[in-house]
Motif scaffolding. Sequence first.
Motif, short mmCIF file in Angstrom:
data_model
loop_
_atom_site.label_atom_id
_atom_site.label_comp_id
_atom_site.label_asym_id
_atom_site.label_seq_id
_atom_site.Cartn_x
_atom_site.Cartn_y
_atom_site.Cartn_z
N VAL A 198 0.85 -1.20 0.00
CA VAL A 198 0.00 0.00 0.00
C VAL A 198 0.88 1.25 0.00
CG1 VAL A 198 -1.56 1.37 1.44
CG2 VAL A 198 -2.04 -1.05 1.03
N THR B 136 2.82 1.79 -3.28
CA THR B 136 1.98 2.34 -4.36
C THR B 136 2.08 3.86 -4.39
OG1 THR B 136 0.47 0.49 -4.19
CG2 THR B 136 -0.37 2.49 -5.22
N LEU C 210 -6.90 7.80 6.48
CA LEU C 210 -6.66 8.40 5.16
C LEU C 210 -6.54 9.91 5.27
CD1 LEU C 210 -9.13 6.35 2.91
CD2 LEU C 210 -6.66 6.46 2.63
N ILE D 119 -7.46 -5.10 0.30
CA ILE D 119 -7.26 -3.64 0.21
C ILE D 119 -5.99 -3.34 -0.59
CG2 ILE D 119 -6.62 -1.62 1.58
CD1 ILE D 119 -8.59 -2.57 3.70
N VAL E 270 -5.80 -1.24 -4.02
CA VAL E 270 -4.98 -0.02 -4.10
C VAL E 270 -3.98 -0.13 -5.25
CG1 VAL E 270 -3.14 1.24 -2.92
CG2 VAL E 270 -5.24 0.69 -1.71
N THR F 183 -4.54 2.04 -8.75
CA THR F 183 -3.52 3.04 -9.05
C THR F 183 -2.79 2.70 -10.35
OG1 THR F 183 -3.27 3.23 -6.66
CG2 THR F 183 -1.70 4.42 -8.02
N LEU G 289 -1.71 11.54 -2.25
CA LEU G 289 -1.94 10.09 -2.39
C LEU G 289 -0.95 9.31 -1.54
CD1 LEU G 289 -3.51 7.83 -3.96
CD2 LEU G 289 -1.52 7.76 -5.47
N LEU H 15 -2.13 7.05 1.56
CA LEU H 15 -1.90 5.61 1.59
C LEU H 15 -1.04 5.22 2.79
CD1 LEU H 15 -1.53 4.72 -2.20
CD2 LEU H 15 -3.46 4.35 -0.68
N LEU I 132 -3.47 5.14 5.54
CA LEU I 132 -4.23 3.89 5.48
C LEU I 132 -3.39 2.74 6.03
CD1 LEU I 132 -6.65 2.19 4.47
CD2 LEU I 132 -5.52 2.07 2.24
#
Lengths: 501, 335
Positions: B58, B61, B107, B178, B182, B186, B226, B230, B233
């Motif tokens: 995650v 990414t 987030l 998840i 993700v 993306t 972003l 992430l 997250l």
Amino acid sequence: MAEASALLEVQDVTKSFGAVAAVQGVSFPLFGGEAHALVGENGAGKSTIVKMLAGVHQPDTGTLRLAGNDVTFAGPADAKAAGIAVIYQEPTLFPDLSVAENIAMGNQPLTRLRQIDRKAMHATAERLFRRLGVHLDPTRPARGLSIADQQLVEIAKALSSEARVLIMDEPTAALSAVEVARLFAVVRSLRDEGAAILFISHRFEEITELCQRVTIMRDGKHVATELVADLTVDDMIRRMVGRDLSALFPKQTVEPGEVMLEVDGLTREGVFRDVSFSVRAGEIVALAGLVGAGRSEVMQAVFGVDPYDSGTVRFQGKRLKPGSPRAAMAAGIALVPEDRRQQGLIMELSIERNVTLPRARKLARLGLLFGGAEREAALTWTQKLQTKLGSLSDAVGTLSGGNQQKVVLAKWLATGPQLLIVDEPTRGIDVGTKAEVHRLMSSLAADGLAVVMVSSELPEVLGMADRIVVLREGRVAAELTRAEATEESVMYAAMGQEVAA
Amino acid sequence: MTPTAMKVPPRFNIMKTRELGIVLALAALVLYTTINNPRFLSGQSIRDNLLNTAILAVMATGQAVVVITRNIDLSVGSVLGISAFAVATMMSDHPGLPMIVAILVGLAVGAAAGLLNGVLVRYGKVPALVVTLGTLYMYRGITYSWAGGSQVNADELPPHFLNFANANLLGVPWLVLIALVVVGATSLVMRNYRVGRELYAMGSSPQAAELAGIKVARNLLGAFILSGALAGLAGVLFAARFGTVDASAGNGYELNVVAAVVVGGVAVFGGSGTVWGAGLGALLLTVISSALAVLDINQFWQQAIVGALIILAICADRLVAVRIARSLRKKDSHG
């Protein structure tokens, strides 16, 4: 022609960078269906005008009027949205992206899911390339394209946006005659469809061929805007420079001395084949031919930057070690490359550092460089070449194109070479500086320097060279003396059957 | 040049082999380890590996997107920490809150941290390396002073929050799901949408991107937001998976994340590489560390191996670049 309303009007714009006024009170109109030339010496402010129209810079005072309405462009996106497409002097491509993506960037065709429609994108690129008559693979990355191909992608990019105003800042500098002819055909058809064209070039024959109106600038000021038909080339040059240019090609006749360079049967598979010629001291030999004929590649192989498969290179009777620029430099050869931004100069370094770079070893004491010797050497040569500069410690990138070229020349002349190889010595520089560079080459030859000049500009080739070696598709197509060479004979040799047909 | 010769896209083939290389390395590693210890391919082991990869993937990414724009985000470890601590504190104070609120708060905390990074990089005109190095210490400092030496323990957290790490949807753990969503979403945006291609363009040539009228500021802020979001997250997932959260959560994670991105084939100078490649990089790094444990190799070797992989990845990039240049030259000379 609709004289009544201009599509785009530049009105009394002024732009200063710090204390330097780049553009002062310039006005001119761009009419739909008309090609308008913008001429002036390097540093006259043409590129600043272009950047204002492109939305990169905002005018300090004055306005831009688009179809009768005042507009302000906050950034390039605004200018683009207003239908202004710009081809910059230096290609502005994304090396990692494919050619098709470069062309489509910003207005990629989309599928129903708002994804990029790659098929349509590639088709568009192929259609544009067909229109320009070039063979480029839309899926290849832009990295590694030759300057001419990069310029063609730029042109395709500008065409793809279907702009109402097309601005071209020296689009032809890197193109061959055939490519220029194709480009002009496309530009003419755009013009006839009602687009307004702003065309910047240092080649007057292109201006008289393509443009109806011309605006002349000098030192950031507006000199005149007139119909091209009312002016002779001499008129334009006189107004541009503000003085008469006695002779554009001041070639001194020199009795050639001993043979300095002998190239015999030089071959690199797929690039050039069986190239032989020689150069004497005091002689200027031009390598002519179309872009892609292998001229630069031959000279790069001679200098040792590129390898070659067979053949020999002799300098002053001794065989030169292949593939070793260091050996070539030690023997007394200097190469001034074509792409000065990438190969000739280190833009962030100071002028003096750039000038003394190839000699840094000789100037160093105990392995360290001290400012004094460096500055002195740089000063001598920049003065000899009449380089216009603020301070020697300024970064080279701050100089105008012509003066950058002089710094490249100074850099190599400072090594005291016996053979000077110059690749497109006057590409993208104005007539005034051009004449200076030519005078310099001529006087260097008169002092006994052997010069090899690679050039795409026929007048330069005919005006400067003692002998002309014409390459076609990697082979020597003809070797002409100064007396034999005419525009026709060189072009005929360079293009082979194409002219006859 | 024949039309068929023109159709060969050399970059695509080589790019493919780049990600293929990671897959092959992964396969070889799994094979070798399994031969030595068949338990390596047991359900539990696979599950552990995937769960361990999820958090890293995650974060990788977001990092990949930032690196593609020729920037870097070193603050992600600290953002994970501040998000994990904030969410864990919130959940222990209000045990009734549903999981989705925890995720949204994570987030949001991360996005705010990313926004600050982006603003400093874009408008402060400071290189991302310096900005995010600064915020790395800053965010961590805030977390330490907030926690004041205390920690949130698993028994203070509501069960539905802790169960989330182990709960499944059709047998696939939520964490893995998840991470897949993700990475997949993306990758899709980066490959097929305008904004994605603009991010590549910005990394490939920043000057040309400005001239092309790309909304560079918006896109850059978006990339940093972003990456931050992430990481935020990841902080929620971290808290749910490990239960115990103190102020040092995620300390030093940023290096693993950057390593995953680089090993995954994203060029450090921007403009090339893929998000799913970075995801594969995260998987490879995770599998290496668990394989070394299974093979009973001193874990200190792990760091040396990761380092060697990074250098190998960069050498491979160079090699590919040289090969592309050569093949293009050859093509041109025959064209």
